[in-house]
Design an enzyme around this catalytic site. Structure first.
Site, PDB file in Angstrom:
ATOM      1  N   ASN A  93       2.091  53.368  76.680  1.00  0.00           N
ATOM      2  CA  ASN A  93       1.080  54.350  76.286  1.00  0.00           C
ATOM      3  C   ASN A  93       0.385  54.903  77.528  1.00  0.00           C
ATOM      4  O   ASN A  93       0.096  54.155  78.462  1.00  0.00           O
ATOM      5  CB  ASN A  93       0.040  53.694  75.369  1.00  0.00           C
ATOM      6  N   HIS A 106       1.492  49.632  81.959  1.00  0.00           N
ATOM      7  CA  HIS A 106       2.112  48.480  81.295  1.00  0.00           C
ATOM      8  C   HIS A 106       3.154  48.970  80.320  1.00  0.00           C
ATOM      9  O   HIS A 106       2.986  49.994  79.672  1.00  0.00           O
ATOM     10  CB  HIS A 106       1.081  47.594  80.591  1.00  0.00           C
TER      11      HIS A 106
HETATM   12  P1  DGP Z   1      -2.532  49.990  75.403  1.00  0.00           P
HETATM   13  O1  DGP Z   1      -3.319  50.263  76.655  1.00  0.00           O
HETATM   14  O2  DGP Z   1      -3.114  50.673  74.207  1.00  0.00           O
HETATM   15  O3  DGP Z   1      -1.074  50.310  75.551  1.00  0.00           O
HETATM   16  O4  DGP Z   1      -2.598  48.439  75.085  1.00  0.00           O
HETATM   17  C1  DGP Z   1      -3.272  47.491  75.855  1.00  0.00           C
HETATM   18  C2  DGP Z   1      -2.846  46.126  75.377  1.00  0.00           C
HETATM   19  O5  DGP Z   1      -3.422  45.166  76.237  1.00  0.00           O
HETATM   20  C3  DGP Z   1      -3.270  45.764  73.958  1.00  0.00           C
HETATM   21  O6  DGP Z   1      -2.105  45.527  73.167  1.00  0.00           O
HETATM   22  C4  DGP Z   1      -4.080  44.478  74.102  1.00  0.00           C
HETATM   23  C5  DGP Z   1      -3.743  43.999  75.499  1.00  0.00           C
HETATM   24  N1  DGP Z   1      -4.841  43.355  76.203  1.00  0.00           N
HETATM   25  C6  DGP Z   1      -6.093  43.863  76.395  1.00  0.00           C
HETATM   26  N2  DGP Z   1      -6.834  42.996  77.101  1.00  0.00           N
HETATM   27  C7  DGP Z   1      -6.027  41.924  77.369  1.00  0.00           C
HETATM   28  C8  DGP Z   1      -6.225  40.712  78.081  1.00  0.00           C
HETATM   29  O7  DGP Z   1      -7.278  40.406  78.628  1.00  0.00           O
HETATM   30  N3  DGP Z   1      -5.162  39.862  78.143  1.00  0.00           N
HETATM   31  C9  DGP Z   1      -3.953  40.151  77.561  1.00  0.00           C
HETATM   32  N4  DGP Z   1      -2.978  39.237  77.682  1.00  0.00           N
HETATM   33  N5  DGP Z   1      -3.734  41.289  76.893  1.00  0.00           N
HETATM   34  C10 DGP Z   1      -4.768  42.170  76.803  1.00  0.00           C
END
Ligand code: DGP
Length: 123
Positions: A93, A106
């Site tokens: 995204n 990511h």
């Molecule tokens: P997006 O930017 O919308 O593609 O998704 C971000 C993703 O990151 C979401 O699925 C949740 C994940 N996420 C957010 N904060 C953390 C974190 O502190 N640790 C981990 N392992 N994942 C996280």
């Protein structure tokens, strides 16, 4: 277009070791760890170690080594998670329309169950 990277984003903190993560795979250029809110039995995030906001930013400014290391990490994760045979989805995204929550590149690797269509059709 210029890209501005915010080094206080949560994945930058994970890379600096300030926040723990559940690591699945790591190489010189990438880290892969489990998503904190998994959408499927297997849901891993692969991030480059460099300060890149999006795939667009990364592919403009990263070195060949960074590009290769990151993409190879994606493949390693698929095999380690056992999703290569039955299939998976890779999603990255970006920006407002992409509903990107964390402004560090990511790729989500999601699998372990049938995932349905990629997007809901517009009516
Ligand atoms: P997006 O930017 O919308 O593609 O998704 C971000 C993703 O990151 C979401 O699925 C949740 C994940 N996420 C957010 N904060 C953390 C974190 O502190 N640790 C981990 N392992 N994942 C996280």
């Amino acid at each position: 277009m210029g890209f501005e990277y915010d080094d206080q984003n949560i994945f930058a903190k994970i890379l600096r070791g300030e926040i723990p993560n559940d690591t699945v795979f790591e190489n010189d250029h990438a880290l892969a760890f489990r998503d904190i809110t998994p959408q499927a039995p297997s849901h891993v995030l692969v991030i480059p170690k460099g300060p890149y906001v999006s795939l667009d930013h990364f592919t403009q400014e990263a070195s060949e080594g960074e590009l290769a290391g990151f993409l190879r990490a994606v493949g390693e994760v698929c095999r380690l998670e056992g999703v290569s045979e039955d299939g998976f989805r890779a999603i990255s995204n970006a920006g407002v329309h992409g509903v990107q929550e964390v402004p560090h590149l990511h790729v989500h690797i999601i699998g372990g169950r049938p995932l349905g269509r990629m997007l809901a059709r517009e009516t």
